[in-house]
Write an enzyme that holds these catalytic residues in place. Structure first.
Site, PDB file in Angstrom:
ATOM      1  N   GLU A  27       0.850  -1.195   0.000  1.00 21.61           N
ATOM      2  CA  GLU A  27       0.000   0.000   0.000  1.00 21.61           C
ATOM      3  C   GLU A  27       0.882   1.239   0.000  1.00 21.61           C
ATOM      4  OE1 GLU A  27      -2.991   0.143   3.083  1.00 21.61           O
ATOM      5  OE2 GLU A  27      -3.658   2.139   2.455  1.00 21.61           O
ATOM      6  N   ASN A  72      -6.780   1.671   2.657  1.00 20.87           N
ATOM      7  CA  ASN A  72      -7.485   2.946   2.800  1.00 20.87           C
ATOM      8  C   ASN A  72      -7.030   3.954   1.751  1.00 20.87           C
ATOM      9  OD1 ASN A  72      -8.656   1.763   5.025  1.00 20.87           O
ATOM     10  ND2 ASN A  72      -7.446   2.879   6.531  1.00 20.87           N
ATOM     11  N   ASN A 172     -12.217  -0.860  -1.064  1.00 27.55           N
ATOM     12  CA  ASN A 172     -11.585  -1.301   0.182  1.00 27.55           C
ATOM     13  C   ASN A 172     -12.379  -0.837   1.401  1.00 27.55           C
ATOM     14  OD1 ASN A 172      -9.040  -2.237   1.714  1.00 27.55           O
ATOM     15  ND2 ASN A 172      -9.306  -0.157   2.487  1.00 27.55           N
ATOM     16  N   GLU A 173     -12.695  -1.737   2.294  1.00 33.06           N
ATOM     17  CA  GLU A 173     -13.285  -1.448   3.620  1.00 33.06           C
ATOM     18  C   GLU A 173     -14.343  -0.341   3.581  1.00 33.06           C
ATOM     19  OE1 GLU A 173     -10.204  -0.959   6.596  1.00 33.06           O
ATOM     20  OE2 GLU A 173      -9.706  -3.076   6.504  1.00 33.06           O
ATOM     21  N   TYR A 244      -7.345  -7.807  11.872  1.00 36.04           N
ATOM     22  CA  TYR A 244      -6.075  -7.372  12.483  1.00 36.04           C
ATOM     23  C   TYR A 244      -6.134  -7.375  13.996  1.00 36.04           C
ATOM     24  CZ  TYR A 244      -4.525  -5.119   8.085  1.00 36.04           C
ATOM     25  OH  TYR A 244      -4.100  -4.843   6.817  1.00 36.04           O
ATOM     26  N   GLU A 292      -6.541  -8.898   3.785  1.00 36.55           N
ATOM     27  CA  GLU A 292      -5.694  -8.201   4.760  1.00 36.55           C
ATOM     28  C   GLU A 292      -5.788  -8.969   6.070  1.00 36.55           C
ATOM     29  OE1 GLU A 292      -5.903  -3.938   5.302  1.00 36.55           O
ATOM     30  OE2 GLU A 292      -6.617  -3.664   3.261  1.00 36.55           O
ATOM     31  N   GLN A 355       1.439  -5.881   5.836  1.00 35.03           N
ATOM     32  CA  GLN A 355       1.788  -5.583   4.462  1.00 35.03           C
ATOM     33  C   GLN A 355       3.143  -6.242   4.175  1.00 35.03           C
ATOM     34  OE1 GLN A 355       1.296  -1.332   3.706  1.00 35.03           O
ATOM     35  NE2 GLN A 355      -0.769  -1.349   4.525  1.00 35.03           N
TER      36      GLN A 355
HETATM   37  O1  AHR Z   1      -3.047  -2.365   6.188  1.00 31.74           O
HETATM   38  C1  AHR Z   1      -3.324  -1.188   6.882  1.00 31.74           C
HETATM   39  C2  AHR Z   1      -4.737  -0.675   6.714  1.00 31.74           C
HETATM   40  O2  AHR Z   1      -5.605  -1.478   7.451  1.00 31.74           O
HETATM   41  C3  AHR Z   1      -5.326  -0.679   5.327  1.00 31.74           C
HETATM   42  O3  AHR Z   1      -5.055   0.471   4.614  1.00 31.74           O
HETATM   43  C4  AHR Z   1      -6.792  -0.773   5.581  1.00 31.74           C
HETATM   44  O4  AHR Z   1      -7.477  -1.399   4.525  1.00 31.74           O
HETATM   45  C5  AHR Z   1      -6.895  -1.480   6.896  1.00 31.74           C
HETATM   46  O5  AHR Z   1      -7.762  -0.859   7.765  1.00 31.74           O
END
Ligand code: AHR
Length: 512
Positions: A27, A72, A172-173, A244, A292, A355
């Site tokens: 990213e 994001n 994305n999201e 995450y 992700e 990432q």
């Molecule tokens: O990977 C970091 C961020 O986490 C990404 O930009 C987003 O998609 C997620 O919230």
């Protein structure tokens, strides 16, 4: 000493290993692109400005597919800013991460880098601040051979041949209030449907990933997937998932059981997608793209140099952002998350650890300095190398670890593969026990066990604790060591896993 027995049977398979689950993510965020994969002027830089040291580590990691350019970031990105002569590209404010984007790196650079890294491109379109038109134009620019304004513009910009990008993320999201252009489930479902249709009108060979929930704790989780697929079931191929919230908040046992939560998340999205399939009388299945995932100390890092609230960072170029330093415990958890993905390989067909470099990443690099492997590099690299052929079902009877969040959880976690072509089976194992080694008896039914070709373990290095990490000062103190004492008999293996460890065993097998 704790105990576990594991049984696999040649006839009990889950499906073929989906090699795209060994994906990663680049990213425009922090130092992932700039001073991560791209740093003209670095001593190892290629003519195009790619860091050769990071390229070498990426190849060693074995990533198969890389998602780009966000995250994001993509929800406020104009893809046109990243093509054409570099000196003409605009400098922009990136609202997602409050940084200044120079656009020195864009689509052409990423495609060139991907070829060198030997990875497939997974491209995301902006469905936050933009929409159907920008999405279909990007597909035309990237994939149409020539003879139109946009495809000829690509050729003029130096790429005679189409990029032929197969895998596309429809935003994305967009369920997240933090996202630029966030949407309700119905707003997004309709937009995804129309964007997918328009993109396929340009190239009907592409595969499309619809945005799923940003995590399973979102208030709209479940409702989002159901509504989006009700609109776009026929037009898309995959539903995305992100997670995450795997971090140690002082409760090591629950943290080590994080894969239980990943199992729950995957199985819930499969159930929801299949409910829409039944309701709509659809024939095809929607598979999952877990695009992700990682351990991320979301509450941990907040320093002057690296503020957690990125808006405090100001409009700087590629500041340090969430450069988590991973320890031995994190690597064991990552190993179990990979096990969860592989065990669900009949439906999880794509997954991207987030990432690749510097930003919550297995690889770290310093500007004008070295690049190195974090602890979490190892489970990923070994699974990407050795998980081939068929995924084997695993029947596990293990002593338990009592966790506050997930109740009794197996101390020993495992996934397994069998590659008939090479005649090898591979086992990816974790011992979640903080204090005791685990004795494991592994029965291989339907096989005759031969030579052990690989036996390696990652655990606390000599005299260090489970919080040991790899950094500029320590060097790579956390890594793989030989796993001694693996005994092979005709029907299986016995071995011992040290307390808090991740291990891989590969063995020759013949059918019997
Ligand atoms: O990977 C970091 C961020 O986490 C990404 O930009 C987003 O998609 C997620 O919230």
């Amino acid at each position: 000493m704790t105990r576990a027995t594991i049984t696999v049977d040649r006839d009990f398979t889950i499906g073929e290993v989906p090699r795209r689950i060994f994906g990663s993510f680049v990213e425009h965020m922090g130092r992932c692109v700039y001073t991560g994969i791209f740093e003209p002027g670095h001593p190892t830089a290629t003519d195009e400005g790619f860091r050769q040291d990071v390229l070498d580590l990426t190849k060693e990691l074995g990533a198969t597919v890389v998602r780009y350019p966000g995250g994001n970031f993509v929800s406020g990105y104009n893809w046109e800013d990243g093509v054409g002569p570099v000196e003409d590209r605009p400098r922009r404010l990136d609202g997602a991460w409050h940084t200044l984007e120079t656009n020195a790196f864009g689509l052409h650079e990423f495609v060139s880098w991907s070829k060198l890294a030997n990875v497939e491109v997974m491209e995301a379109v902006n469905l936050g601040t933009r929409g159907v038109d920008a999405a279909r134009e990007l597909v035309e620019y990237a994939n149409h051979p020539g003879g139109t304004y946009l495809s000829d513009l690509r050729r003029k910009n130096g790429a005679e041949d189409p990029f032929d990008i197969k895998l596309w993320c429809l935003g994305n999201e967009l369920d997240g209030p933090w996202q630029l252009g966030a949407k309700t489930p119905d707003e997004y479902g309709r937009l995804a449907q129309e964007a997918a249709k328009a993109m396929r009108y340009v190239d009907d060979t592409i595969e499309l990933v619809a945005v799923g929930s940003s995590n399973s704790r979102m208030p709209t989780f479940g409702e989002w997937e159901y509504a989006v697929l009700n609109h776009a079931y026929d037009e898309v191929d995959y539903m995305s998932m992100h997670a995450y919230y795997y971090e140690s908040e002082g409760d090591a046992k629950s943290f080590l059981a994080s894969a239980v939560d990943m199992d729950y998340f995957i199985e819930s999205v499969v159930a929801t997608a299949d409910a829409v399939r039944a309701r709509g009388k659809h024939k095809k299945f929607i598979d999952l793209s877990f695009d992700e995932w990682n351990v991320w100390y979301q509450r941990g890092l907040d320093t002057e140099d690296q503020p957690h609230n990125v808006s405090k960072a100001g409009w700087r170029e590629h500041p340090r952002v969430i450069e988590d330093e991973y320890n031995v415990t994190d690597a064991v958890v990552v190993g179990t998350l990979l096990n969860s993905l592989l065990r669900h390989g009949d439906r999880v067909k794509i997954a991207n650890q987030a990432q690749l470099v510097n930003v919550i990443a297995p690889i770290r690099s310093e500007e004008n300095g070295p690049a190195w492997r974090q602890s979490i590099f190892w489970p990923f690299a070994r699974m990407a190398e050795l998980a081939k052929g068929q995924i084997l079902r695993t029947a596990v009877h293990s002593d338990k670890i009592d966790t506050a969040q997930f109740g009794d959880t197996d101390l020993v976690d495992v996934s397994a593969t069998w590659d008939e072509g090479s005649g090898r089976a591979a086992f990816f194992l974790a011992n979640r026990g903080l204090d005791e080694a685990a004795t494991v008896e592994l029965a291989l039914r339907g096989f005759t066990t031969g030579r052990v070709t690989r036996a390696e373990v990652l655990h606390t290095p000599d005299g260090k604790d489970r919080f040991a990490t790899n950094n500029l000062e320590t060097g790579e103190q956390v890594g793989l060591l030989p796993l001694d004492g693996v005994e092979a008999a005709a029907g299986g293996l016995t071995f011992s896993l040290p307390a808090l460890s991740w291990a891989v065993i590969e063995v020759e097998v013949t059918k019997n």
